[in-house]
Write an enzyme that holds these catalytic residues in place. Structure first.
Site, short mmCIF file in Angstrom:
data_model
loop_
_atom_site.label_atom_id
_atom_site.label_comp_id
_atom_site.label_asym_id
_atom_site.label_seq_id
_atom_site.Cartn_x
_atom_site.Cartn_y
_atom_site.Cartn_z
N HIS A 171 0.82 -1.23 0.00
CA HIS A 171 0.00 0.00 0.00
C HIS A 171 0.84 1.27 0.00
O HIS A 171 0.30 2.37 -0.09
CB HIS A 171 -0.95 -0.02 1.20
CG HIS A 171 -2.00 -1.10 1.08
ND1 HIS A 171 -3.26 -0.84 0.62
CD2 HIS A 171 -1.94 -2.43 1.31
CE1 HIS A 171 -3.94 -1.99 0.58
NE2 HIS A 171 -3.16 -2.96 1.01
N ASP A 373 3.51 9.42 -1.33
CA ASP A 373 2.33 8.67 -0.87
C ASP A 373 2.09 7.52 -1.83
O ASP A 373 2.15 7.72 -3.05
CB ASP A 373 1.10 9.60 -0.89
CG ASP A 373 0.14 9.31 0.25
OD1 ASP A 373 0.10 8.16 0.69
OD2 ASP A 373 -0.57 10.24 0.67
P1 ADQ Z 1 -2.89 6.38 4.50
O1 ADQ Z 1 -1.48 6.84 4.65
O2 ADQ Z 1 -3.67 6.27 5.73
O3 ADQ Z 1 -2.95 4.99 3.70
P2 ADQ Z 1 -4.83 7.64 2.55
O4 ADQ Z 1 -4.80 6.81 1.32
O5 ADQ Z 1 -4.96 9.09 2.29
O6 ADQ Z 1 -3.54 7.46 3.46
O7 ADQ Z 1 -6.06 7.18 3.42
C1 ADQ Z 1 -6.44 7.87 4.57
C2 ADQ Z 1 -7.85 7.45 4.96
O8 ADQ Z 1 -8.10 7.94 6.26
C3 ADQ Z 1 -8.90 8.01 4.03
O9 ADQ Z 1 -9.85 7.01 3.75
C4 ADQ Z 1 -9.53 9.15 4.84
O10 ADQ Z 1 -10.92 9.31 4.64
C5 ADQ Z 1 -9.27 8.74 6.27
N1 ADQ Z 1 -9.03 9.94 7.10
C6 ADQ Z 1 -8.00 10.81 6.99
N2 ADQ Z 1 -8.11 11.79 7.90
C7 ADQ Z 1 -9.24 11.55 8.59
C8 ADQ Z 1 -9.90 12.21 9.67
N3 ADQ Z 1 -9.42 13.30 10.25
N4 ADQ Z 1 -11.04 11.66 10.13
C9 ADQ Z 1 -11.52 10.53 9.56
N5 ADQ Z 1 -10.94 9.86 8.56
C10 ADQ Z 1 -9.81 10.37 8.08
C11 ADQ Z 1 -2.01 4.07 3.15
C12 ADQ Z 1 -0.99 4.66 2.17
C13 ADQ Z 1 -1.71 5.39 1.05
C14 ADQ Z 1 -2.70 4.45 0.34
C15 ADQ Z 1 -3.57 3.74 1.37
C16 ADQ Z 1 -4.40 2.65 0.72
O11 ADQ Z 1 -0.09 5.52 2.85
O12 ADQ Z 1 -0.78 5.90 0.09
O13 ADQ Z 1 -3.52 5.21 -0.51
O14 ADQ Z 1 -2.80 3.14 2.39
O15 ADQ Z 1 -3.60 1.75 0.03
#
Ligand code: ADQ
Length: 477
Positions: A171, A373
């Protein structure tokens, strides 16, 4: 004659393996309590697990150390906890996974620490995952192992169950060779992964990096065009599977969620992230401050709403980042605020998904500017929730999402001046152009959603497993 493309068979059960289970357990006043997660992975795997049956294997959450109450939780499929002690957690999870692999794989080598004891515990915990998985895997099952916490599990499982179909999905980014080879255990990580029949990464750039590392570091035979690594008599397919989101779910939340309470006429620039140094939050605040300095017409009218969910606060670097952001927000607000307007509203908490959908829908601009990311799902959730006045996505070119979301305004997150200019462009973009870009972005996310992603990975896994078996038969006959 060419063999028809393999498909994930109706009879196959799915065995999902990830560091965390889709439920978290805590000790409540009346015994163990469980909380279901609503993350992207649950949306990806649950429909397949419910259709085909199977089991999800993972760690149940920090404060739970007894097995009571687990079994009845899986309605359609089983849930199997892997116990991890406090000391192991410190070394395997907070240590090797989050202070070694996480920064290094995000190309931040100066933030990376290397401790032998952390590595040894990582090996032992991966071994435990392999043991539990082997004990639950039946003939014909497909095993899908997830993420950088479990790099060694594929080959450890292969030793125990040589004929099993094993897929691995990463991921986070896979770094270029010059970064990857800094890891003292680079060889072990590659050998661990090559126990898989299929390795999935988010985008093509990461697959190229992986193939290059396998070729240069191990001397493996690599077919770049077909994405095949041959090593030690086994073949592994390596391919890009860009993860999507549950489009219908987010869209329907955005259509029904009640409006927020923004002052009329205020334009919102929204940031939503886990509080993580890879997400580029301080750089973004600098860029927003520069916007107000260079384009004073936005003062009093534009607000940066930054929502940061607390994350990994056991790790010192994350606590330090929290302090840095608190101070920066204070400084920018101190400099520009008036009696009726504060330029930055900062929420340090998790927000329920329905509220998040409303925030996405009502924001004029989303600023998604990670320093690196794997994919970034926030960018995808934002465009999906844009069901009213079309908004603009400002996206880091260093996020995996930038490879497909070409209609966003792409920025270099380290370029404060360039990001400020991009924000100005986004805030002043004519309706027609915003609509055109958004329509294209939404159409892509609608069709490349999380269900399509899971199906395409599982279908490819069936094909890759057949190919690996053919090669082994040829090598031994
Ligand atoms: P993350 O680093 O966690 O994931 P991301 O893909 O942006 O990054 O996902 C974050 C998730 O958390 C989103 O679904 C978002 O809605 C939720 N979120 C963020 N802030 C929030 C808040 N304040 N309250 C509630 N929910 C919140 C890792 C990798 C990424 C990759 C994903 C999936 O780092 O690059 O996209 O896995 O593979």
């Amino acid at each position: 004659m060419a063999r028809p493309k393999a498909r994930f068979s109706r009879q196959s059960r799915l065995v999902v393996v990830s560091n965390r289970l889709p439920v978290t357990f805590r000790r409540g006043p009346r015994g163990p309590e469980s909380y279901r997660s609503t993350g992207g992975l649950v949306a990806a795997f649950e429909p397949t697990l419910e259709e085909h049956g199977g089991v999800w294997i993972g760690w149940p959450g920090t404060e739970f150390d007894s097995e009571a109450g687990f079994k009845e939780l899986g309605d359609q499929y089983a849930i199997e906890p892997v116990p991890i002690s406090r000391t192991e957690l410190k070394r395997y999870y907070h240590g090797f996974a989050n202070r070694t692999l996480w920064p290094l794989f995000h190309s931040l080598p100066t933030q990376t620490v290397y401790h032998l004891q952390d590595w040894q515990t990582y090996c032992e915990v991966n071994e435990r995952f392999a043991d539990v998985t082997a004990s639950l895997t039946k003939r014909g099952d497909s095993v899908w192992i997830n993420d950088y916490h479990l790099f060694l599990t594929p080959s450890q499982l292969r030793e125990r169950k040589p004929d099993t179909s094993i897929g691995f999905f990463l991921h986070i980014p896979f770094p270029p060779y010059d970064i990857f080879r800094l890891l003292p255990w680079a060889t072990e990580v590659l050998l661990g992964l090559l126990g898989s029949d299929l390795i999935g990464l988010h985008v093509k750039g990461y697959t190229r990096n992986f193939l290059e590392c396998a070729r240069r570091h191990l001397g493996a035979h690599v077919d770049r065009r077909r994405g095949i690594v041959e090593f030690d008599g086994r073949s592994t397919r390596v391919a890009a599977f860009p993860l999507g989101i549950d489009f219908d779910h987010f869209e329907s939340l955005a259509l029904s969620a009640p409006s927020g309470d923004h002052p009329v006429g205020e334009q919102i620039v929204l940031g939503v992230d886990r509080l993580d140094y890879t997400k580029g939050i301080p750089q973004r605040i600098h860029a927003f401050s520069r916007l107000l300095e260079r384009y004073p017409e936005h003062r009093q009218h534009v607000t940066l709403l930054q929502v940061a969910v607390p994350s990994r606060s056991e790790v010192a670097e994350y606590r330090q980042l929290k302090r840095e952001i608190d101070e920066l927000v204070g400084r920018v607000n101190g400099r520009f605020a008036t009696a009726t307007w504060s330029p930055i509203r900062y929420l340090y908490r998790s927000v329920p998904q329905e509220r998040l959908a409303a925030l996405y829908r009502d924001a004029h601009v989303a600023i998604v500017t990670p320093l690196r990311d794997g994919m970034n799902l926030v960018a995808k959730e934002y465009v999906t929730c844009q069901v009213a006045n079309p908004g603009v996505l400002v996206l880091s070119m260093l996020a995996g999402a930038a490879e497909t979301m070409r209609e966003a305004i792409l920025v270099n997150p380290y370029d404060v001046e360039g990001t400020a200019l991009a924000l100005h462009r986004a805030l002043t973009m004519p309706w027609k152009e915003r609509e055109k870009r958004l329509d294209a972005l939404r159409a892509r996310e609608r069709s490349s959603n999380v269900h399509v992603w899971a199906k395409s990975f599982l279908d490819s896994l069936s094909g890759a497993h057949e190919l690996a078996e053919d090669l082994q038969v040829a090598a031994t006959s």
